[in-house]
Design a protein around this motif. Structure first.
Motif, PDB file in Angstrom:
ATOM      1  N   ASN A 165     -76.583-105.327  42.359  1.00 49.30           N
ATOM      2  CA  ASN A 165     -76.590-105.266  40.898  1.00 49.30           C
ATOM      3  C   ASN A 165     -77.135-103.960  40.351  1.00 49.30           C
ATOM      4  O   ASN A 165     -76.807-103.573  39.226  1.00 49.30           O
ATOM      5  CB  ASN A 165     -77.394-106.438  40.335  1.00 49.30           C
ATOM      6  N   SER A 201     -80.049-109.379  45.754  1.00 52.82           N
ATOM      7  CA  SER A 201     -79.334-109.325  44.478  1.00 52.82           C
ATOM      8  C   SER A 201     -79.409-107.919  43.900  1.00 52.82           C
ATOM      9  O   SER A 201     -78.415-107.366  43.407  1.00 52.82           O
ATOM     10  CB  SER A 201     -79.927-110.331  43.487  1.00 52.82           C
ATOM     11  N   VAL A 211     -73.520-111.953  35.578  1.00 53.56           N
ATOM     12  CA  VAL A 211     -73.585-112.736  36.807  1.00 53.56           C
ATOM     13  C   VAL A 211     -72.519-113.830  36.765  1.00 53.56           C
ATOM     14  O   VAL A 211     -72.622-114.767  35.978  1.00 53.56           O
ATOM     15  CB  VAL A 211     -74.985-113.360  37.014  1.00 53.56           C
ATOM     16  N   GLN A 236     -72.413-116.596  42.773  1.00 52.27           N
ATOM     17  CA  GLN A 236     -73.609-116.841  43.567  1.00 52.27           C
ATOM     18  C   GLN A 236     -73.283-116.555  45.035  1.00 52.27           C
ATOM     19  O   GLN A 236     -72.424-117.203  45.620  1.00 52.27           O
ATOM     20  CB  GLN A 236     -74.090-118.278  43.398  1.00 52.27           C
ATOM     21  N   GLN A 264     -75.860-113.438  41.876  1.00 57.62           N
ATOM     22  CA  GLN A 264     -77.165-114.057  42.100  1.00 57.62           C
ATOM     23  C   GLN A 264     -77.198-114.520  43.550  1.00 57.62           C
ATOM     24  O   GLN A 264     -76.310-115.240  43.990  1.00 57.62           O
ATOM     25  CB  GLN A 264     -77.372-115.259  41.177  1.00 57.62           C
ATOM     26  N   CYS A 265     -78.196-114.099  44.303  1.00 59.43           N
ATOM     27  CA  CYS A 265     -78.303-114.521  45.696  1.00 59.43           C
ATOM     28  C   CYS A 265     -78.980-115.885  45.790  1.00 59.43           C
ATOM     29  O   CYS A 265     -79.989-116.136  45.125  1.00 59.43           O
ATOM     30  CB  CYS A 265     -79.096-113.491  46.504  1.00 59.43           C
TER      31      CYS A 265
END
Length: 333
Positions: A139, A135, A202, A205, A118-119
């Motif tokens: 992904n 992201s 996820v 981060q 997750q950005c």
């Protein structure tokens, strides 16, 4: 010791404590945490010296020599069979280490494993749509294509990596010659030790910093990626030749001009010839390969690539063995 977590940090005071906290508060507790201060001149040293946890070992380097060198230093000191990375401004989810360690131990064909990300923003304001796009960049990649893209893209986000220390040592670790694309370079060689996978969850981060080298210096980032690509092709595919391989680049005039100006003076890994993407030049390229005048063909990834690729496949050449694709910008003004 089963697991070592390694962080390299340079002037990371803004988010370092949050990154460390995310590692020390994992659901999995039995690890050592090695943090290498890469010659920082902000308050990084004071922050690290204030960490009070017996699992943490801090190494202060006097001079800044780049992340690749710092990571090599930390991993060399690590006692773990497995190495987990943690970038100094990112955050690991609480179950990250447990999930990844369990996964890679149960999948012996893997040399390294990452996760979805997750950005999140850094200190500056970042458009939420940009974060979502970043992201998606990692992904959306198809794990089934990771090996096919060995010389073309990064399979996993660097900070999510967990890998065998033995595999890391076997491929020679990080190459300090690369200041930006050191992760890309490592993963391309790590495929020689096994598969690289990704847990479809996820667990990390990733902090997007618009002022990072990769974002602000697009040309140098591209140059390092291309140089790493050519280095890996030479080592992985043509090392048996015991000489510098000779390849031919098929591209547009602008792509060839970029290579000649930006890459050629630094490419000590390959000899490169050049032709454009006309049918006559494609036929000439195949003739050069057939009569052993070149060892392989590099295709610039542009709108013509599918047509050109089909031509060479029809001649019996295969992707990743005799044919390689790279991305070269056609506008670098």
């Amino acid at each position: 010791m089963e697991l070592s977590v390694v962080t390299a940090v340079y002037n990371g005071k803004a988010h370092l404590e949050e990154a460390i906290h995310s590692v020390l508060n994992q659901t999995f507790h039995d690890f050592e945490y090695i943090i290498v201060n890469d010659g920082s001149n902000d308050q990084t040293k004071e922050i690290l010296d204030g960490v009070n946890d017996p699992r943490v070992k801090v190494i202060h380097l006097e001079k800044n020599k780049g992340a690749a060198n710092a990571l090599n230093t930390g991993i060399h000191e690590a006692n773990g069979e497995w190495i987990a990375l943690q970038d100094a401004d990112d955050v690991s989810m609480k179950q990250r280490l447990q999930r990844q360690l369990t996964y890679i131990k149960s999948h012996p064909e893997f040399a390294a494993v990452g996760s979805l990300i997750q950005c999140i923003p850094g200190d500056e304001m970042v458009d939420p749509n940009f974060l979502e796009m970043e992201s998606y960049f990692f992904n959306a990649k198809d794990p089934g294509q990771f090996r096919n893209e060995q010389f073309y893209s990064t399979p996993i986000c660097h900070g999510t990596g967990l890998f065998s220390k033995r595999a890391f040592q076997n491929v020679g670790g990080y190459d300090p010659a690369f200041k930006i694309a050191y992760d890309y370079d490592l993963w391309s060689r790590m495929f020689g030790e096994g598969e690289i996978g990704r847990i479809p969850e996820v667990l990390y981060q990733y902090r997007v910093r618009t002022h990072s080298l990769a974002h602000t210096n697009r040309i140098e980032t591209t140059c390092e990626i291309l140089l790493s690509t050519f280095k890996s092709i030479a080592k992985v595919k043509f090392d048996h030749l015991n000489r510098i391989p000779k390849l031919l680049l098929l591209g547009s005039q602008k792509e060839i001009a970029f290579y000649k100006e930006k890459i050629s003076p630094r490419n000590h890994y390959l000899q490169m010839l050049f032709l454009e993407q006309k049918l006559s030049d494609m036929k000439k390229a195949y003739s050069l390969y057939r009569f052993n005048k070149i060892d392989g063909i590099v295709l610039a990834s542009n709108p013509q690539i599918d047509r050109i690729f089909r031509f060479f496949v029809g001649k019996g050449l295969s992707f990743g063995n005799q044919i390689f694709k790279v991305w070269i910008p056609d506008d670098f003004s």
